[in-house]
Design an enzyme around this catalytic site. Structure first.
Site, PDB file in Angstrom:
ATOM      1  N   ASP A  11      43.856  44.934  45.402  1.00  0.00           N
ATOM      2  CA  ASP A  11      43.612  45.490  44.073  1.00  0.00           C
ATOM      3  C   ASP A  11      44.698  46.509  43.775  1.00  0.00           C
ATOM      4  O   ASP A  11      44.830  47.517  44.487  1.00  0.00           O
ATOM      5  CB  ASP A  11      42.226  46.157  44.048  1.00  0.00           C
ATOM      6  N   ASP A 105      45.767  42.108  38.246  1.00  0.00           N
ATOM      7  CA  ASP A 105      45.926  43.137  39.275  1.00  0.00           C
ATOM      8  C   ASP A 105      45.031  42.938  40.495  1.00  0.00           C
ATOM      9  O   ASP A 105      44.855  43.861  41.292  1.00  0.00           O
ATOM     10  CB  ASP A 105      45.653  44.514  38.675  1.00  0.00           C
ATOM     11  N   GLU A 106      44.493  41.742  40.676  1.00  0.00           N
ATOM     12  CA  GLU A 106      43.496  41.564  41.723  1.00  0.00           C
ATOM     13  C   GLU A 106      43.525  40.122  42.221  1.00  0.00           C
ATOM     14  O   GLU A 106      43.639  39.180  41.435  1.00  0.00           O
ATOM     15  CB  GLU A 106      42.114  41.890  41.145  1.00  0.00           C
TER      16      GLU A 106
END
Length: 433
Positions: A11, A105-106
């Site tokens: 993350d 973002d993950e």
């Protein structure tokens, strides 16, 4: 659940805000809020400096300004976020061919498919540290938090424990020791409503949830959710890392600067959105059976309605007719600030003539208001013929203020210009192909 800690969850920390701080040296170490720049704006990401003031994602821009008035509020540069995300995802794929992106973002990574000598705790810990260092290098200084465990659920939980810029590895056999003291809200899908139901039943922690009989949970929460929570409370999660995630729905929505009260206008907006959904479905080879609308009222109450067709369709006109019918069941007299149309229950085939032989309908022409384009949104990239590259610090009353700096310079000077100054140019993001 695997016998090895071989699923990694990564993350990126405060991603949008971190990209802005990277590219704008004067904002490093200061509160930055992406989104929420207009009266109806919503916070997309807040830097950790802003989070200390209680600012969080999905908060209204108005509340964020009240909590942290000295923050830099930026409109966002999605091309920069996409470009940075692409670099990170490539680093993950260099480690393992099985990477499941969840958002920009993950992502999950299957370390069992990576070129590692073994999957011992020391080995995967070293791989995680190398990965975090590599992400830092390719992004120009961004940090990531990593969790490594024997399942997706545990890896996701672990990645929340040492934020920002940390890593947690859960050794096999210790999963329940980690989970039991935690609140039930760490489980995916346990939102405020479910948490309240569990609280009324005296269930606050995962240890208390683990002690509840499965049949009792099913009676309390329903078959699917009750069974799912019963499994996760025992750390049971066998979901694989999927390199290609299945598309479950396609939707389009819009938020409007002023409350909508004209029903014809709302129908026109839904029609346009429905046709956009149909176009996207045909482009991707999908059709769907369930048409849904989302309506957010003037008081932020959000309503959803759906209707399931007898056969799949990808026709924008059909989707529009169903969407308008669903809107007719709602009371919108107080005004509407958001409208959306979506289709789920996706398939790869289409039933023609779903509504039978009908003439092409002539829908009433509706003049749809186009929101005024902000020429100088805060945070946008600009270039001046003499001063060079910079970004919009603020604008108004015919004046635009620019700070001239880039990711590779020290904090730069601030200058103000007329909004129509021919020497000042907006840097347009690259067109996606």
């Amino acid at each position: 659940m695997r016998s090895t800690a071989s699923i990694l969850h990564l993350d990126l920390d405060a991603f949008f805000a971190a990209v802005e701080q990277r590219d704008k040296p004067s904002l490093r170490g200061k509160p930055v809020i992406v989104g929420g720049t207009g009266g109806r704006g919503v916070v997309a990401t807040a830097s950790y400096e802003a989070r200390r003031y209680g600012v969080g994602s999905a908060m209204s821009g108005r509340e964020a300004r009240a909590r942290c008035p000295h923050a830099a509020f930026l409109s966002g540069r999605f091309h920069a976020y996409r470009e940075t995300s692409t670099r990170v995802m490539q680093v993950l794929r260099d480690l393992s061919p099985l990477v499941e992106p969840l958002s920009l973002d993950e992502a999950f990574v299957d370390l069992a498919a990576a070129d590692l000598p073994d999957l011992e705790v020391a080995t995967v810990t070293e791989a995680g540290e190398r990965l975090r260092q590599r992400v830092h290098e390719v992004t120009g200084g961004l940090t990531a938090t990593v969790g490594i465990a024997s399942s997706k659920f545990l890896a996701k939980v672990a990645s929340e424990l040492d934020k920002p810029d940390g890593m947690t590895v859960v050794p096999p056999g210790t999963e329940l020791d980690l989970l039991r003291p935690m609140k039930v809200t760490v489980i995916p899908g346990v939102g405020p409503a479910t948490a309240e139901r569990l609280r009324r039943a005296g269930i606050h922690t995962i240890a208390e949830l683990e002690a509840v009989d499965e049949d009792e949970l099913v009676r309390l929460l329903g078959q699917a959710q009750g069974h799912g929570l019963w499994q996760l409370a025992r750390a049971q999660d066998s979901r694989p890392v999927l390199a290609e995630r299945e598309t479950k729905s396609i939707s389009v929505e819009g938020t409007y600067d002023a409350d909508l009260n004209d029903r014809k206008l709302m129908e026109g907006l839904l029609t346009r959105q429905a046709k956009d959904v149909g176009t996207r479905m045909r482009k991707n080879g999908f059709s769907g059976r369930t048409v849904s609308i989302k309506v957010r009222l003037h008081d932020f109450t959000t309503l959803s309605r759906s209707s399931t067709l007898s056969s799949p369709t990808d026709d924008g006109g059909t989707i529009a007719r169903v969407a308008r019918s669903l809107l007719g069941d709602l009371d919108t007299t107080g005004g509407v600030r958001l409208l959306g149309v979506g289709v789920s229950g996706l398939a790869d085939w289409v039933q023609e003539d779903l509504f039978g032989e009908t003439a092409e309908e002539k829908e009433a022409e509706v003049v749809l208001p186009e929101p005024p384009r902000r020429t100088w949104p805060p945070g946008a990239d600009v270039v001046h013929d003499e001063m060079g590259p910079g970004w919009v610090w603020g604008s108004g009353s015919g004046v635009v203020t620019v700070r001239f700096e880039t990711a590779d310079t020290p904090p730069g000077p601030v200058r103000s210009y007329r909004a129509d100054d021919p020497a000042l140019h907006r840097v347009e993001p690259p067109v996606e192909t």
